[in-house]
Design an enzyme around this catalytic site. Structure first.
Site, mmCIF file in Angstrom:
data_model
loop_
_atom_site.group_PDB
_atom_site.id
_atom_site.type_symbol
_atom_site.label_atom_id
_atom_site.label_comp_id
_atom_site.label_asym_id
_atom_site.label_seq_id
_atom_site.Cartn_x
_atom_site.Cartn_y
_atom_site.Cartn_z
ATOM 1 N N LYS A 1 2.859 16.255 -43.422
ATOM 2 C CA LYS A 1 3.841 17.330 -43.462
ATOM 3 C C LYS A 1 4.840 17.134 -44.599
ATOM 4 O O LYS A 1 5.000 16.031 -45.117
ATOM 5 C CB LYS A 1 4.584 17.378 -42.128
ATOM 6 C CG LYS A 1 5.417 16.147 -41.853
ATOM 7 C CD LYS A 1 6.382 16.361 -40.695
ATOM 8 C CE LYS A 1 7.283 15.142 -40.543
ATOM 9 N NZ LYS A 1 8.370 15.295 -39.612
ATOM 10 N N LYS B 1 7.824 5.547 -36.669
ATOM 11 C CA LYS B 1 8.976 4.853 -37.253
ATOM 12 C C LYS B 1 8.739 3.349 -37.346
ATOM 13 O O LYS B 1 9.153 2.711 -38.312
ATOM 14 C CB LYS B 1 10.240 5.127 -36.425
ATOM 15 C CG LYS B 1 10.833 6.494 -36.681
ATOM 16 C CD LYS B 1 11.447 6.568 -38.073
ATOM 17 C CE LYS B 1 11.885 7.988 -38.370
ATOM 18 N NZ LYS B 1 12.261 8.197 -39.756
ATOM 19 N N LYS C 1 11.325 14.354 -45.654
ATOM 20 C CA LYS C 1 12.145 13.578 -46.579
ATOM 21 C C LYS C 1 11.722 12.128 -46.597
ATOM 22 O O LYS C 1 11.987 11.417 -47.546
ATOM 23 C CB LYS C 1 13.637 13.698 -46.246
ATOM 24 C CG LYS C 1 13.890 14.216 -44.870
ATOM 25 C CD LYS C 1 15.262 14.750 -44.621
ATOM 26 C CE LYS C 1 15.309 15.135 -43.141
ATOM 27 N NZ LYS C 1 16.198 16.159 -42.793
HETATM 28 P P1 TYM Z 1 14.471 16.841 -38.854
HETATM 29 O O1 TYM Z 1 15.805 16.580 -39.433
HETATM 30 O O2 TYM Z 1 13.346 15.951 -39.211
HETATM 31 O O3 TYM Z 1 14.029 18.315 -39.156
HETATM 32 C C1 TYM Z 1 14.855 19.424 -38.828
HETATM 33 C C2 TYM Z 1 14.003 20.574 -38.351
HETATM 34 O O4 TYM Z 1 13.032 20.931 -39.328
HETATM 35 C C3 TYM Z 1 11.737 20.903 -38.757
HETATM 36 N N1 TYM Z 1 10.776 20.416 -39.752
HETATM 37 C C4 TYM Z 1 9.626 21.015 -40.042
HETATM 38 N N2 TYM Z 1 9.057 22.131 -39.553
HETATM 39 C C5 TYM Z 1 7.852 22.492 -40.074
HETATM 40 N N3 TYM Z 1 7.224 21.817 -41.070
HETATM 41 C C6 TYM Z 1 7.762 20.680 -41.582
HETATM 42 N N4 TYM Z 1 7.152 20.017 -42.553
HETATM 43 C C7 TYM Z 1 9.013 20.227 -41.065
HETATM 44 N N5 TYM Z 1 9.816 19.181 -41.340
HETATM 45 C C8 TYM Z 1 10.886 19.302 -40.514
HETATM 46 C C9 TYM Z 1 11.824 19.962 -37.585
HETATM 47 O O5 TYM Z 1 10.822 20.259 -36.633
HETATM 48 C C10 TYM Z 1 13.208 20.249 -37.074
HETATM 49 O O6 TYM Z 1 13.187 21.382 -36.245
HETATM 50 N N6 TYM Z 1 14.985 15.144 -34.227
HETATM 51 C C11 TYM Z 1 15.284 16.245 -35.098
HETATM 52 C C12 TYM Z 1 16.763 16.550 -35.205
HETATM 53 C C13 TYM Z 1 17.405 16.818 -33.901
HETATM 54 C C14 TYM Z 1 17.267 17.994 -33.115
HETATM 55 C C15 TYM Z 1 18.061 17.768 -31.963
HETATM 56 C C16 TYM Z 1 16.567 19.167 -33.266
HETATM 57 C C17 TYM Z 1 18.236 15.974 -33.254
HETATM 58 N N7 TYM Z 1 18.629 16.546 -32.078
HETATM 59 C C18 TYM Z 1 18.162 18.732 -30.952
HETATM 60 C C19 TYM Z 1 16.651 20.139 -32.259
HETATM 61 C C20 TYM Z 1 17.445 19.902 -31.130
HETATM 62 C C21 TYM Z 1 14.765 15.890 -36.470
HETATM 63 O O7 TYM Z 1 14.617 14.758 -36.803
HETATM 64 O O8 TYM Z 1 14.581 16.947 -37.261
#
Ligand code: TYM
Length: 331
Positions: free
Chosen positions: A194, A111, A197
């Site tokens: 990966k 970040k 967004k």
């Molecule tokens: P975020 O919003 O980036 O993504 C949501 C979920 O999608 C998964 N993900 C992926 N998995 C495989 N390949 C990819 N290219 C890919 N891009 C995204 C992420 O691993 C995630 O599971 N920090 C988290 C949000 C969060 C969260 C939590 C998740 C906040 N609190 C508590 C679980 C439990 C995040 O930024 O995910």
């Protein structure tokens, strides 16, 4: 029954990476576990969205969650900011989270690179807020993609540290979870990392994308000059295309293009055309459902209200317990 908790930041629409990384087994999960699925809107403030974008994105993700098959009767679906109890747990956990360990976190380092002009304290303490999300419901399993593995490890550290500090066995050790399979990373279309967004325009395929948009993005995907020897090792961009094909296409299609590659006859244009059509077919049922749900504001707001009530009931219990453990007791 064990508790499963999963979250997503509302900083854009739901893409295939989110789907295959964290949501794919929703339907089965909500039948077998005590499930919480939430929209991490507090987390999204680290990138400073406008109020208008914040509300809109939360509504869209809620519609997308439901379109993907989440059932508000079976799982608790809620918006993070509807349950402000999490902020109190975040505060408690921050007191026992050390700046050094937060600074070493890979997502923080990423970040800093991505937004050097906005290195706010929320970014540094992102892992403690995420741990608070998970520990608030004392979740055992957390469906996530590979990118969240380190955050889960930190959550375990914070949970164990709390238990040790107060000599209790209160928080379980949550595990990253993908239904017995390894955690996965779905690649994007720009040939490198990966699907995500914040990885640049055109890199992600969203569940809500129109067919024409999908075709355009896939046809622009990075490739290479093509194999010159049989069974040549694949370059990263090509490996990525095959991974994507494995996710959305059927086994025969995949085998056909593997064979074409191995015999140096592959035409990437043909492969991309096929991949785009398979992505369109895969996302079609979601696309229509998302549109339908977005038109039904009243239903969405009812789902959110129901989720808030159920999530808050559990959250309040945890906060009561934690306050008691820490020593906030009535005089
Ligand atoms: P975020 O919003 O980036 O993504 C949501 C979920 O999608 C998964 N993900 C992926 N998995 C495989 N390949 C990819 N290219 C890919 N891009 C995204 C992420 O691993 C995630 O599971 N920090 C988290 C949000 C969060 C969260 C939590 C998740 C906040 N609190 C508590 C679980 C439990 C995040 O930024 O995910």
């Amino acid at each position: 029954m064990e508790t499963v908790l999963s979250g997503i930041r509302p900083t854009g629409n739901l893409h295939l990476g989110n789907y295959f990384g964290a949501l794919k087994n929703f339907v089965q999960m909500q039948n077998e576990y005590n499930c919480y699925f939430f929209i991490a809107d507090y987390h999204s403030l680290t990138t400073h969205p406008t109020p208008h974008n914040l509300t809109g994105n939360v509504r869209e993700i809620l519609a997308e969650y439901l379109a993907a098959g989440l059932d508000p009767e079976k799982a608790v679906i809620y918006i993070q900011s509807d349950v402000p109890e999490v902020a109190e747990l975040y505060l408690f956990l921050n007191m026992n989270a050390y700046v050094g360990e937060l600074e070493r976190c890979t997502s923080f380092k990423d970040k800093i690179r991505q937004q050097p002009h906005n290195v706010n304290a929320g970014l540094l303490t992102y892992p403690t807020l995420m741990a608070a999300d998970i520990l608030l419901h004392r979740a055992n399993k957390v469906p996530v993609g590979k990118d969240q593995e380190q955050h889960l490890e930190m959550t375990r550290t914070f949970a164990n540290r709390f238990n040790r500090m107060y000599n209790v066995d209160y928080f379980p050790e949550p595990q990253a979870f993908n239904f017995g399979n390894e955690l996965i990373k779905i690649p994007g279309l720009n040939g490198t990392g990966k699907m995500g967004k914040s990885e640049g325009e055109g890199n992600a395929i969203f569940l809500s994308d129109e067919p024409e948009a999908i075709r355009k993005k896939v046809m622009k995907a990075v490739t290479d000059a093509g194999p010159t020897r049989p069974h040549q090792e694949k370059s990263q961009p090509i490996e990525n295309l095959f991974k994507l094909m494995k996710a959305v296409s059927n086994a025969e299609t995949l085998a056909y293009f593997e064979e074409q590659y191995d015999s140096c006859q592959i035409k990437y244009g043909e492969m991309k055309k096929q991949l785009a059509e398979d992505m369109i077919a895969f996302t079609a049922p979601f696309r229509d459902k998302i549109k339908e749900l977005l038109e039904n504001k009243e239903y969405l707001s009812n789902v959110a209200r129901m989720g808030k009530e159920k999530a808050q009931e559990n959250a309040r219990k945890t906060i009561r317990d934690v306050r008691e453990i820490i020593g906030f007791r009535s005089l």
